[in-house]
Design a protein around this motif. Structure first.
Motif, mmCIF file in Angstrom:
data_model
loop_
_atom_site.group_PDB
_atom_site.id
_atom_site.type_symbol
_atom_site.label_atom_id
_atom_site.label_comp_id
_atom_site.label_asym_id
_atom_site.label_seq_id
_atom_site.Cartn_x
_atom_site.Cartn_y
_atom_site.Cartn_z
ATOM 1 N N PHE A 73 0.839 -1.197 0.000
ATOM 2 C CA PHE A 73 0.000 0.000 0.000
ATOM 3 C C PHE A 73 0.874 1.247 0.000
ATOM 4 C CE2 PHE A 73 -3.186 -2.799 2.291
ATOM 5 C CZ PHE A 73 -3.996 -2.952 1.170
ATOM 6 N N ASP A 74 0.405 2.285 -0.717
ATOM 7 C CA ASP A 74 1.096 3.579 -0.719
ATOM 8 C C ASP A 74 0.733 4.325 0.562
ATOM 9 O OD1 ASP A 74 2.275 3.189 -3.208
ATOM 10 O OD2 ASP A 74 0.470 3.876 -4.251
ATOM 11 N N CYS A 75 1.743 4.761 1.290
ATOM 12 C CA CYS A 75 1.508 5.444 2.564
ATOM 13 C C CYS A 75 2.172 6.816 2.581
ATOM 14 C CB CYS A 75 2.044 4.610 3.731
ATOM 15 S SG CYS A 75 1.238 3.003 3.854
ATOM 16 N N THR A 76 1.609 7.697 3.392
ATOM 17 C CA THR A 76 2.145 9.041 3.599
ATOM 18 C C THR A 76 2.313 9.283 5.086
ATOM 19 O OG1 THR A 76 0.834 9.750 1.696
ATOM 20 C CG2 THR A 76 1.816 11.478 3.038
ATOM 21 N N VAL A 77 3.416 9.944 5.445
ATOM 22 C CA VAL A 77 3.669 10.259 6.851
ATOM 23 C C VAL A 77 2.690 11.340 7.310
ATOM 24 C CG1 VAL A 77 5.401 11.089 8.482
ATOM 25 C CG2 VAL A 77 6.093 9.698 6.549
ATOM 26 N N LYS A 78 2.163 11.220 8.512
ATOM 27 C CA LYS A 78 1.260 12.234 9.061
ATOM 28 C C LYS A 78 2.038 13.508 9.377
ATOM 29 C CE LYS A 78 -2.422 9.406 11.097
ATOM 30 N NZ LYS A 78 -3.084 9.017 12.342
ATOM 31 N N PRO A 79 1.358 14.660 9.469
ATOM 32 C CA PRO A 79 2.045 15.917 9.790
ATOM 33 C C PRO A 79 2.815 15.819 11.108
ATOM 34 C CG PRO A 79 -0.228 16.330 9.127
ATOM 35 C CD PRO A 79 -0.078 14.851 9.219
ATOM 36 N N SER A 80 3.937 16.545 11.194
ATOM 37 C CA SER A 80 4.808 16.620 12.385
ATOM 38 C C SER A 80 5.622 15.350 12.623
ATOM 39 C CB SER A 80 4.013 16.942 13.664
ATOM 40 O OG SER A 80 3.257 18.109 13.486
ATOM 41 N N VAL A 81 5.564 14.373 11.690
ATOM 42 C CA VAL A 81 6.360 13.140 11.835
ATOM 43 C C VAL A 81 7.505 13.186 10.837
ATOM 44 C CG1 VAL A 81 6.333 10.622 11.713
ATOM 45 C CG2 VAL A 81 4.326 11.841 12.559
ATOM 46 N N THR A 82 8.730 12.928 11.316
ATOM 47 C CA THR A 82 9.897 12.914 10.427
ATOM 48 C C THR A 82 10.485 11.512 10.394
ATOM 49 O OG1 THR A 82 11.314 13.598 12.277
ATOM 50 C CG2 THR A 82 10.503 15.324 10.825
ATOM 51 N N CYS A 83 10.784 11.049 9.180
ATOM 52 C CA CYS A 83 11.396 9.726 9.032
ATOM 53 C C CYS A 83 12.247 9.700 7.771
ATOM 54 C CB CYS A 83 10.325 8.639 8.991
ATOM 55 S SG CYS A 83 9.191 8.801 7.593
ATOM 56 N N VAL A 84 13.020 8.637 7.608
ATOM 57 C CA VAL A 84 13.971 8.559 6.488
ATOM 58 C C VAL A 84 13.795 7.243 5.732
ATOM 59 C CG1 VAL A 84 15.699 10.035 7.597
ATOM 60 C CG2 VAL A 84 15.753 7.570 8.006
#
Length: 222
Positions: A73-84
């Motif tokens: 599934f295509d996912c998007t990070v929620k606001p205020s969350v940082t990841c790499v």
């Protein structure tokens, strides 16, 4: 000319009026943006996006996938969350691999449920109770992550089966096993009838041995 002036004044007022209301609506929005959303506490920063807990991402799920089969599934990070990503570059959009199944279809090890201490565990047929179950953070699944489920009563009051059996064999004639399990009426009955002249004592050893007689509060042995 006087008519035109009278008409233009209300117009001017109506244009000015929305001004203050607009400024009021903008202020709360600015305040909200500085607040940290509650889910951020669960989201480790600068970790791999694909390893984030499910509460930290939003995915375009497709419920028509084949049950039990692997799916992406295509996912998007929620606001205020940082990841790499794997190259330690900041990432917003990524793909999650999971098995196509609803949260309530997960194995029991993948979710935690509320316990009940009011239902009888030692009963026939075995009693069930309605529990609220929540999927563990790192598990991804379709549908609601919190769901109700009927579970068998499995709480314990701290009574040991080995202790009950030992008391039944050694001091069963005095009702010690029944007193230990909180069944004081039966304990008194055994005490004053000398263990049912030995017959009740033998029967209780068998009943406790197979687990048929349990604690008076209806809980399970440890």
């Amino acid at each position: 000319g006087s008519l035109n002036l009278e008409q233009s004044q209300p117009l001017a007022q109506s244009i000015k009026d929305p001004g203050p209301t607009r400024t009021f609506t903008v202020v709360p929005r600015a305040a909200e943006s500085t607040d940290i959303p509650p889910y951020v506490m669960k989201c480790p920063s600068n970790g791999l996006c694909s390893k984030l807990p499910a509460d930290c991402v939003e995915c375009k799920t497709n419920f028509s996938c084949v049950y039990g089969k692997p799916v992406t599934f295509d996912c998007t990070v929620k606001p205020s969350v940082t990841c790499v990503d794997q190259d330690f570059k900041s990432q917003k959009n990524f793909i999650i691999n999971m098995t196509c199944r609803f949260c309530w279809q997960l194995p029991e090890t993948d979710y935690e449920c509320s316990n009940s201490t009011s239902c009888m565990t030692v009963s026939c047929p075995r009693q069930r109770y309605m529990a609220n179950c929540t999927v563990r953070d790192h598990i991804h699944c379709l549908g609601n992550r919190t769901f109700p489920k009927m579970l068998y009563c499995n709480w314990t009051g701290g009574y040991k089966w080995s202790t009950a059996l030992a008391l039944s064999i050694t001091l069963g004639g005095f009702g010690a096993d029944r007193f230990y399990l909180g069944q004081w009426r039966e304990g008194l009955g055994k005490l004053f009838s000398f263990g049912g002249l030995g017959i009740w004592t033998l029967i209780d050893v068998l009943l406790i041995g197979v687990g048929y007689v349990g604690p008076a509060d209806g809980s399970l042995y440890i």
